[in-house]
Design a protein around this motif. Structure first.
Motif, PDB file in Angstrom:
ATOM      1  N   VAL A  82      41.820  38.860  48.922  1.00 25.01           N
ATOM      2  CA  VAL A  82      42.550  37.567  48.988  1.00 25.01           C
ATOM      3  C   VAL A  82      41.895  36.621  47.861  1.00 25.01           C
ATOM      4  N   VAL A  83      40.607  36.639  47.529  1.00 25.68           N
ATOM      5  CA  VAL A  83      39.974  35.956  46.800  1.00 25.68           C
ATOM      6  C   VAL A  83      40.505  36.507  45.343  1.00 25.68           C
ATOM      7  N   ARG A  84      40.502  37.705  44.963  1.00 24.25           N
ATOM      8  CA  ARG A  84      41.078  38.403  43.817  1.00 24.25           C
ATOM      9  C   ARG A  84      42.545  37.765  43.423  1.00 24.25           C
ATOM     10  N   ARG A  85      43.414  37.813  44.462  1.00 18.31           N
ATOM     11  CA  ARG A  85      44.608  37.337  44.292  1.00 18.31           C
ATOM     12  C   ARG A  85      44.819  35.899  44.118  1.00 18.31           C
ATOM     13  N   LEU A  86      44.032  35.113  44.829  1.00 21.45           N
ATOM     14  CA  LEU A  86      43.816  33.787  44.507  1.00 21.45           C
ATOM     15  C   LEU A  86      43.572  33.227  43.124  1.00 21.45           C
ATOM     16  N   LEU A  87      42.751  33.920  42.389  1.00 23.66           N
ATOM     17  CA  LEU A  87      42.495  33.810  41.154  1.00 23.66           C
ATOM     18  C   LEU A  87      43.484  34.634  40.132  1.00 23.66           C
ATOM     19  N   ASP A  88      44.017  35.573  40.438  1.00 20.12           N
ATOM     20  CA  ASP A  88      45.150  36.197  39.462  1.00 20.12           C
ATOM     21  C   ASP A  88      46.249  35.489  39.631  1.00 20.12           C
ATOM     22  N   ARG A  89      46.568  34.893  40.678  1.00 24.44           N
ATOM     23  CA  ARG A  89      47.813  34.068  40.503  1.00 24.44           C
ATOM     24  C   ARG A  89      48.058  32.712  39.937  1.00 24.44           C
ATOM     25  N   GLY A  90      46.786  32.325  39.155  1.00 23.62           N
ATOM     26  CA  GLY A  90      46.961  31.337  38.607  1.00 23.62           C
ATOM     27  C   GLY A  90      47.206  30.021  39.257  1.00 23.62           C
ATOM     28  N   GLY A  91      46.238  29.757  40.326  1.00 28.75           N
ATOM     29  CA  GLY A  91      46.362  28.571  41.181  1.00 28.75           C
ATOM     30  C   GLY A  91      46.051  27.155  40.295  1.00 28.75           C
TER      31      GLY A  91
END
Length: 446
Positions: A293-302
């Motif tokens: 979840v943390v990795r995707r939070l950062l990868d998705r350019g929030g």
């Protein structure tokens, strides 16, 4: 015909602060108690009260519970009034304070209280103050994070001041003690109790105030946190629905972590529910889910928009935190994040996250995968801290079946005569939070 007055958070907070400062500067009681919800501006109040007392020519001592809290208050005081002489009383350790204080010309630092005599404001930890002796007590003291202070620590410093302002959050974790305290349960002088509870047990007539607005928690979170953990001292969010927005440049890939991220961005809450199973405390699947979840939070350019900035602010690693109940769980999450190439994200236990603030938090539920519900995992303050660190969204990772676990393990703690019953208890608070999270549930089988 009835009319309703719109709630003005700024005016309500100002009214409460004015009453607190009036009782502190002009009252005759020996103490003033202030209850504060998460993110209501405790440190801001402490700094303002210190500045006003100093301006009135009343030297004071400030008591905090950790060196980090003391250093933060010193930095805030110096920022607000760079001309005010401030004393930082520290230990004799090799690295006793934040080196940033060395750049402040108005801050005097010493391991001896005598060296700081005559300084308008002197700050230190309760542990350091306990070793100080004075010929004449300070007229005023401010005790920060007073609910984290044990009553025996208050007793050790009570002779140093005449009047005090006690500021703290009653929903936080209880003071930590490394020895059993059953033999003192129910006694008004229980040394393991909080400084505030013991103070009020002996001085029930002291003025008590509360800060009515949380500036941290968004409108999506304040009603749940207030209802679940502060039923007798309710509060509101300082912002309204729509004042804060969390968006992502990269669309979801359809996976459970991405779907729960989108749910949390939309509603403020997300529950990533793994299949029910009894697991070790460092549940490998749950740990990987948190890290993913943390990795995707950062990868998705929030990007976050809030009342602080109308322009989107990137969701960077330093604005994300992971909260756990145990240190070994935190260590496992750090290792999992390192494997995914993530650095800069705060990962810590509820105890160490107290008082801190982030844009997004990811929480490993204390009861996830457990075969039982112990007093430690049911402690109200632990869940309160984990659920109240965020400004935009909170994602909870948990295995299914916790509601059934709670029903199978009702509270069996012995009732002690003379002891104030802490309400709500952890059993009820967990049910309230889980019922709300169920509305934002994303089942996922990794």
């Amino acid at each position: 015909m009835t009319t309703t007055t719109a709630f003005d958070p700024g005016a309500e907070a100002a009214r409460a602060t004015s009453a607190i400062l009036h009782d502190t500067l002009h009252g005759t009681d020996r103490g003033v108690v202030v209850d504060s919800p998460p993110g209501a501006g405790k440190s801001t109040l402490v700094v303002r009260a210190a500045l006003e007392l100093a301006d009135a020519g009343r030297p004071l001592m400030v008591v905090a519970q950790t060196n980090a809290q003391v250093d933060d208050l010193v930095l805030r005081l110096a920022e607000k009034n760079p001309e005010l002489p401030v004393g930082r009383l520290h230990s004799s350790d090799s690295d006793p304070y934040d080196k940033a204080l060395d750049d402040l010309p108005n801050v005097r630092k010493s391991a001896k209280a005598a060296d700081l005599r005559g300084t308008p404001v002197v700050l230190s930890t309760a542990a350091k103050w306990a070793h100080v002796t004075v010929d004449e007590p300070w007229r005023h003291a401010i005790v920060d994070e007073a609910y984290q202070m044990r009553s025996d620590s208050l007793l050790a410093v009570a002779g140093l001041f005449e009047r005090a302002l006690f500021v703290g959050d009653p929903g936080q974790l209880d003071p930590f003690a490394i020895v059993g305290s059953e033999q003192w349960a129910g006694l008004s002088y229980d040394p393991s109790g909080s400084a505030v509870s013991t103070l009020l047990a002996h001085n029930p007539g002291l003025p008590q105030h509360r800060l009515p607005v949380s500036w941290r928690l968004p409108a999506s979170a304040a009603p749940l946190v207030s209802g679940a953990f502060y039923p007798y001292t309710p509060f509101r969010s300082g912002t309204g629905h729509g004042d804060r927005r969390l968006s992502f440049a990269v669309p979801a890939d359809g996976s459970g972590p991405d779907r729960v991220i989108d749910e949390a961005a939309e509603s403020g809450w997300g529950l990533l529910e793994l299949p029910a199973r009894h697991t070790p405390r460092t549940d490998p699947e749950a740990v990987r889910a948190v890290a993913t979840v943390v990795r995707r939070l950062l990868d998705r350019g929030g990007a976050a928009v809030s009342e602080r900035s109308p322009d989107p602010t990137p969701l960077t690693a330093d604005r994300v935190a992971v909260g756990t109940a145990h240190r070994d769980q935190a260590a496992a999450v750090r290792a999992a994040l390192a494997e995914l190439g993530v650095s800069g994200v705060t990962v810590d236990t509820a105890n160490r996250l107290q008082g801190r603030e982030y844009d997004v938090t990811v929480v490993l539920h204390p009861l996830s995968g457990r075969p039982d519900a112990t007093a430690f995992h049911l402690e109200t303050g632990r869940l309160c801290v984990l659920a109240s660190r965020h400004r935009h969204a909170c994602v909870v990772v948990c295995r299914a079946g916790v509601t059934d676990l709670l029903d199978a393990y009702p509270s069996t703690e012995p009732v002690q005569l003379g002891t104030l019953v802490k309400f709500p208890d952890g059993w009820e608070a967990n049910h309230t939070v889980l019922a709300h999270l169920a509305e934002h549930r994303v089942p996922w089988r990794p």
